[in-house]
Structures are given as structure tokens and as C-alpha cells.
Scaffold this motif. Structure first.
Motif, PDB file in Angstrom:
ATOM      1  N   ALA A 269       0.802  -1.089  -0.010  1.00  0.00           N
ATOM      2  CA  ALA A 269       0.026  -0.054   0.044  1.00  0.00           C
ATOM      3  C   ALA A 269       0.845   1.207   0.053  1.00  0.00           C
ATOM      4  O   ALA A 269       0.668   2.165  -0.697  1.00  0.00           O
ATOM      5  N   LEU A 270       2.032   1.171   0.771  1.00  0.00           N
ATOM      6  CA  LEU A 270       2.959   2.358   0.666  1.00  0.00           C
ATOM      7  C   LEU A 270       3.503   2.710  -0.751  1.00  0.00           C
ATOM      8  O   LEU A 270       3.836   3.736  -1.311  1.00  0.00           O
ATOM      9  N   THR A 271       3.933   1.489  -1.127  1.00  0.00           N
ATOM     10  CA  THR A 271       4.463   1.505  -2.533  1.00  0.00           C
ATOM     11  C   THR A 271       3.195   2.347  -3.634  1.00  0.00           C
ATOM     12  O   THR A 271       3.656   3.138  -4.311  1.00  0.00           O
ATOM     13  N   VAL A 272       2.132   1.655  -3.517  1.00  0.00           N
ATOM     14  CA  VAL A 272       1.148   2.177  -4.550  1.00  0.00           C
ATOM     15  C   VAL A 272       0.833   3.551  -4.259  1.00  0.00           C
ATOM     16  O   VAL A 272       0.700   4.515  -4.987  1.00  0.00           O
ATOM     17  N   GLY A 273       0.886   3.875  -2.857  1.00  0.00           N
ATOM     18  CA  GLY A 273       0.510   5.304  -2.600  1.00  0.00           C
ATOM     19  C   GLY A 273       1.622   6.430  -2.914  1.00  0.00           C
ATOM     20  O   GLY A 273       1.359   7.254  -3.530  1.00  0.00           O
ATOM     21  N   MET A 274       2.586   5.867  -2.892  1.00  0.00           N
ATOM     22  CA  MET A 274       3.827   6.646  -3.365  1.00  0.00           C
ATOM     23  C   MET A 274       4.011   6.758  -4.829  1.00  0.00           C
ATOM     24  O   MET A 274       4.417   7.850  -5.390  1.00  0.00           O
ATOM     25  N   MET A 275       3.463   5.880  -5.568  1.00  0.00           N
ATOM     26  CA  MET A 275       3.473   5.836  -6.896  1.00  0.00           C
ATOM     27  C   MET A 275       2.374   6.708  -7.481  1.00  0.00           C
ATOM     28  O   MET A 275       2.552   7.439  -8.383  1.00  0.00           O
TER      29      MET A 275
END
Lengths: 296, 370
Positions: A269-275
Motif C-alpha cells: 500500500a505504501l508503494t502504491v500510495g507513493m506511486m
């Protein structure tokens, strides 16, 4: 990507139609590669970001938004801003280093141009990690640089390591080559008669540079900025090896979720949020540069 | 220079990308609690596929095994227990692996280990003798699926030429003299345990109230701290650290193996208690050459091989006839020595439930991020 566009444009003759289908076939392999290893792994991350962790520590798919609610956290926002700041500082410093280097090689390198570019690129064949360790050895409190400073009486020693500057320095060192190469390429293509023309029009060297050279190589700078910014923002090696107690970056946070934290869904989720945040920034940036490009 | 033992960032970061397995690891079924597959006989059944931390056994010992048994040792390394587990869970096949105790619990629970018949090991009496702690350790009832490998302790190392006000407490990681030159291990369990011991809590606590206190204690340390790092040996050798939260064997290697002047380094095992843990040899259930693995374990239990390994690794091997050699190695820093009786204590890292691990991870993240 440009080849596809070319194919689309020249569909008039039989010959170019054949060429299009040849290109189509040649593209099949990289496309399959991208779909298998890039798109599908991205899809997995997106799916897992709605997942959960089983009681045995396995990541499992689910339909939960808990991870997205969890990343909406003040601490994470602060980390994101800090990472953004470090990445931007990295871009600016890289540009300040890269431009003179690329300029000197492209315009004054003469027959040594290729050798000079090779001299810049070759060290980057060594693992980023190994080079970070070398930095540690150089810059530690009893390291070579500090020993030199003490021996020469210049200073009692400087604390280089474990500071925000060390992290940014590591990032610059790690990624500056991605700035040098595109800037060099755009300077190489630059018609030097433009510079001469600029000088003839009563510009001094500074005004010529600002008014002629810099605008003509803007594309290279923008490209380089992007190539440096993206890996710098997601990096965790520099902060982990050279950083201090308060230089944690987004990359470290994500990495921790996949390791000790045993929380792959939160990491996803952190990865997707950052993307998502990056995509917004990127679209804004591309629109801004596209407008400026149109003005030219 | 050898990298730090457990922190091994070098391997860690390099392997970071490869330790994440494919989607085979993402699953919904509950792991089995099947009985242990029967032990293999100790006889050569192929080359040995060895899976361990990098640089963790004396090369001469491994070479000796290859020559004596006419087999090759094919080595792979992991950088973290999570990485090790992920590789096993993804179905990779290894013949011998070296997990920390709590991971033995997890692997055994999930049916990933093969039984090890002590009667097959000619040197079994070096670790399984009357009264030995390892006859029935907390992590593996009856040591049915594991053989003890090393034991380690976590404490505080410091530079005697820089700091003169150590008190023998975990509070020394807040030492004023060393302000700005103090390091805490970049390790969730170790950092939380240090604060827990200071507060008088269990090292494995997942109680939200206690975790809040731990968070406050760790954040209060930030004013004193230079960084979180598990590269304890190099941080000390390079002069960056004056006081370092560190592992006993790393300290001993630093002092005895690296330092120009050993007397400028000292180590304490804090009075509030110190985490003491152990590693074990295990044979995965899907190992292709469990017979060779049995021979390898037996070979490492030979006292002379244990001594060679200890002189390389600087951690004690609980091999009966080799222990005096370790006491000798650690004679100038008795705090690095670990008596077998020390193992009977509460400060071991236990296998926790996922929600407990995640609660602890959230605290650790907040500490590092703040």
C-alpha cells in the motif's frame, strides 16, 4: 516507443507496412517481457495492497482497505516530504556537478571525449553498495579524509557520516551519472555556431550561456532530472548506510515492511500510495514542460 | 574485513531484491502441523547444499569436510532470517540451514524440518549429555529437529579511551560523554528488547501500553544517537561509534581480531539483563541430500572443528570439549562469554503472533521515522 510512432505515421506504402509488421514482431518479445515481469508484478503489488497477513505471517489477498487507512499517517507523510526534499536536493546538486562536466567533455573534450565519458561511466559498473561502503571508509571519523584534515592541521575532524548531507551526498554520487549522460548528449547535439552567434550578438559568455546554451540543452537537463529524481526518491541504501538517527526515507519504510515488519500488504500500500503521489507530480511536471516546449 | 555478523548489510542489501519470492509464497491455506519426517541416515548421498549467513564458518573447516568426504559444498547465503524463511517457503531446496531459535519453532510448526536422530551423530554427546540445556530447549522439544550451533548475547561495547563514565546499565546508551556518537542496533527485536529491559518489561512484549512506553524511551534516545546500524564492528573500528549496542561475538572479533590496541575497547552485559539467544543446525524436510547434511553436522560437532570455527567467528559453540577454548578466547572480556547456565533465562526472542509482530513493527517504524 519512437519506432511505433514512426510506423503509425508511414503506413502509406507496402514497404513501410512490412516494416511495421517486422517492428511489431520485434516488439513482441520485449512486450511479453514487460508484461510478465513488470506489469504482472505491479498488479500483484496493487492486489496485495488490499491484502492482509495471516497469523502464520504469510501475506494473503483480501479486500481490505485497512492498509490504505494505515498509510494515512502523519509520520509517513513527514517521511514522504523528507524523501522528496532529499531527492530534490540530489537533483539540484547533480545538475550543478553534471552540467560543467558534460559541458567540458562535449565542447572541449576533443578526441578524448569517448575516453572521458568512459572514465565517468566505468566506476558505475561497480555495485552501488560497494561504492557506499567505500564512502564510509573515506568519510568516517577516523577515515582517510579526516586523517588528512588532522594531519594537515586544517581541522580537528569533521563529522561527515550519519548526517542528512551524507545521505544526499550518497544519492548524488549514486545517480549523478544519469544526469551527466543526457546533458552530455544534448550538448553534443548542440550546434556550436549558435554559441558563436550568441557571442556575436554582443552577449558576454554568461549571457550567451543563459540565453543560448542552457535553453538549447533544457531537454537533457529535464531528462536527467527525472532519471535522478525517481531512483533517489525510492532509495534506501544511502539512508541506511550513510544516514543518521533521523534520516529515514520512504524506501527504508517500505523495505522494513517487507522484512522485519512482516507486513507485505502495508508495504504494498505504501508503494502504491507513493506511486500515485509521484504520478500526480509527474503529470504536473510533464504538462508544465510540454507547455514550455510549445512556446519555443 | 569481515562484515558484521548478524547485521550483514553487505549481503542484505545486495540480496534484498532476490529474497522476495514469487507469488507461490502468497497463500491462504494454514501451514501443516504434520509430524516430523523421519531422520536420514548419516551417509553421503550427494553434494551438500549449504544455506547460511555469509562468512559464518571457518573456510578451512568447510574445505576439510569436502576433502574428507569427497563431496562439494555448494554455498548460498541469506542476509536476514526473513530472507532465509522466504526462500524456504518459496520451495528452494537446501540440505542444511542455520536458523535462530525462534525460527526453528516456526519452521518446525510448519512441517518444514526433518527429524535428526541423535544416534546417527557420533559426536552427539558433545551437545546432548546429561544435564545439557539442549536436551530439551524451549524452541524444539527434545531437540528432535535441530542441533545447537552457536549462542550469542547482546550488550554494550565502548571505547575506553573516549568514555570513562560507563555504569553497567542500558542507560549507558544515553551516555552524555558519548552524545552523538552512540549507535543502537538497527534491529527491531534488539532495539525494543533494550528499552523493554530498561523498563523492566518482557523482551517480547506486545502489550500496547508497554509498547508506548518503549517508544517514548527509544525516542528519548535520539538526542544521543548517531544512527541505527547493525554494522557494529565497522562503526567501532572507524571511530564513528564510542558506545555501541552490539553483539558479543562481533565485539570479541573487533577487540581480539581487528583492534590495534585491544585495551581501548570494552564490553558490558547490562545489569537489567541481556538478550541471550542461540542458533541451530536444521535439515529442511525437502532437502535432497539429508544424509550428507547429517555427516556435516556431526563433523561440525567435533571439538577441534568447533574450536577452529570459534576462533574464526568469535561466538561460543556449545560443544562440551570446545568450551574451555572459548573461555580462553574471551578471558579478557568475560562479559562476552556465555555460560550454558545463562541460557536458562527469560530474555530469549520468542515466536510471536503476526498481530504482535506488526504492533512491535509499528512502534519501531515510528521510532525510526520520528
Amino acid at each position: 516507443m519512437t519506432t511505433v510512432e514512426q510506423g503509425d505515421v508511414h503506413t502509406g506504402t507496402r514497404r513501410s507496412a512490412q516494416r511495421t509488421s517486422l517492428w511489431g514482431w520485434l516488439l513482441a518479445l520485449p512486450t511479453a517481457w514487460m508484461v510478465t515481469f513488470f506489469v504482472s508484478s505491479m498488479a500483484l503489488i496493487v492486489m496485495l495492497s488490499f491484502g492482509r497477513t495471516t497469523n502464520d505471517g504469510y501475506p494473503a489477498f483480501a479486500a481490505s482497505t485497512a492498509n490504505y487507512r494505515a498509510i494515512w499517517n502523519e509520520v509517513y507523510l513527514e517521511l514522504f516530504l523528507r524523501s522528496l526534499l532529499y531527492a530534490l536536493a540530489t537533483v539540484v546538486i547533480s545538475a550543478l556537478i553534471a552540467y560543467p562536466v558534460a559541458y567540458a567533455i562535449a565542447l572541449h573534450g576533443g578526441r578524448y571525449k569517448n575516453a572521458l565519458i568512459a572514465a565517468i561511466v566505468v566506476p558505475f559498473f561497480a555495485s552501488y553498495l560497494v561504492r557506499m561502503y567505500a564512502w564510509k571508509a573515506l568519510l568516517s571519523d577516523d577515515g582517510l579524509v579526516n586523517s588528512g584534515l588532522r594531519a594537515s592541521g586544517i581541522s580537528d575532524g569533521v563529522t561527515f557520516l550519519n548526517t542528512p548531507w551524507a545521505v544526499v551526498g550518497g544519492l548524488v554520487y549514486g545517480f549523478v551519472v544519469f544526469m551527466i549522460l543526457p546533458v552530455y548528449a544534448s550538448l553534443e547535439r548542440l550546434d556550436t555556431s549558435l554559441i558563436e552567434a550568441g557571442k556575436d550578438l554582443y552577449h558576454g559568455p554568461v549571457r550567451t550561456f543563459v540565453g543560448v546554451t542552457l535553453p538549447a540543452t533544457r531537454a537533457g537537463l529535464y531528462g536527467g532530472a527525472l532519471l535522478v529524481f525517481l531512483p533517489a526518491l525510492g532509495d534506501f541504501v544511502s539512508a541506511q548506510l550513510l544516514g543518521g538517527a533521523s534520516t529515514y526515507m520512504m524506501g527504508n519504510l517500505v523495505q522494513q515492511q517487507f522484512a522485519e515488519g512482516q507486513n507485505w500488504p502495508l508495504g504494498s500500500a505504501l508503494t502504491v500510495g507513493m506511486m500515485a503521489a509521484l504520478t500526480v507530480l509527474m503529470v504536473a511536471y510533464l504538462r508544465a514542460t510540454a507547455t514550455r516546449g510549445g512556446e519555443r | 574485513m569481515r562484515a558484521s555478523r548478524r547485521g550483514v548489510l553487505a549481503g542484505g542489501l545486495a540480496l534484498g531484491a532476490t529474497t522476495l519470492p514469487g507469488c507461490a509464497y502468497i497463500r491462504d491455506d494454514v501451514p501443516t502441523r504434520a509430524p516430523l519426517p523421519a531422520s536420514a541416515r548419516a551417509k553421503v548421498d550427494g553434494d551438500l547444499v549449504y544455506f547460511n549467513w555469509a562468512d559464518y564458518l571457518a573456510p578451512s573447516v568447510v574445505k576439510g569436510f569436502q576433502e574428507e568426504y569427497g563431496v562439494k559444498v555448494i554455498e548460498s547465503n541469506y542476509d536476514s532470517m526473513e530472507g532465509m524463511y522466504a526462500k524456504l517457503a518459496a520451495g528452494n531446496q537446501y540440505d542444511v540451514v542455520f536458523p535462530i531459535a525462534k525460527w526453528v519453532v516456526k519452521l518446525r510448526q510448519e512441517g518444514k524440518l526433518r527429524a535428526i536422530d541423535h544416534a546417527e551423530l557420533t559426536n552427539a554427546d558433545q551437545v546432548f549429555y546429561s544435564g545439557s540445556y539442549f536436551n530439551d530447549p524451549w524452541y524444539d522439544a527434545g531437540s528432535q529437529a535441530s542441533v545447537p550451533f552457536t549462542v550469542y548475547k547482546t550488550g554494550v561495547g565502548w571505547r575506553t579511551d573516549r568514555v570513562s563514565t560507563m555504569t553497567g546499565s542500558w542507560k549507558d546508551l544515553w551516555n552524555d560523554e558519548a552524545r552523538g556518537r552512540i549507535f543502537t542496533l538497527d534491529d527491531q527485536d534488539e532495539a525494543l528488547a533494550m528499552a523493554a529491559l530498561l523498563l523492566g518489561y518482557d523482551v517480547n512484549t506486545a502489550d500496547p501500553g508497554e509498547l508506548d512506553d518503549i517508544k517514548d524511551v527509544l525516542i528519548s534516545q535520539k538526542d544521543y544517537l548517531r544512527a541505527y546500524s547493525s554494522d557494529d564492528i565497522n562503526n567501532m573500528v572507524a571511530g564513528d561509534a564510542w558506545v555501541h549496542h552490539m553483539w558479543s561475538g562481533d565485539f570479541l572479533y573487533l577487540r581480539q581480531g581487528l583492534a590495534d590496541d585491544p585495551t581501548t575497547f570494552d564490553f558490558e552485559s547490562p545489569s537489567e539483563g541481556a538478550p541471550i539467544n542461540s542458533d541451530a543446525y536444521v535439515i529442511p524436510a525437502n532437502a535432497r541430500h539429508p544424509g550428507t547434511a547429517m555427516l556435516f553436522i556431526d563433523y561440525l560437532l567435533r571439538p577441534e572443528n568447533a574450536v577452529t570455527n570459534m576462533n574464526y567467528l568469535y561466538y561460543p559453540f556449545p560443544v562440551k570439549d570446545a568450551l574451555p577454548a572459548f573461555a580462553d578466547l574471551a578471558k579478557d572480556v568475560p562479559a562476552c562469554n556465555i555460560e550454558l547456565g545463562d541460557l536458562e533465562n527469560e530474555n530469549v526472542f520468542r515466536l510471536l503472533d503476526t498481530d504482535e509482530v506488526q504492533r512491535r513493527a509499528a512502534v519501531w517504524t515510528e521510532v525510526k521515522a520520528s
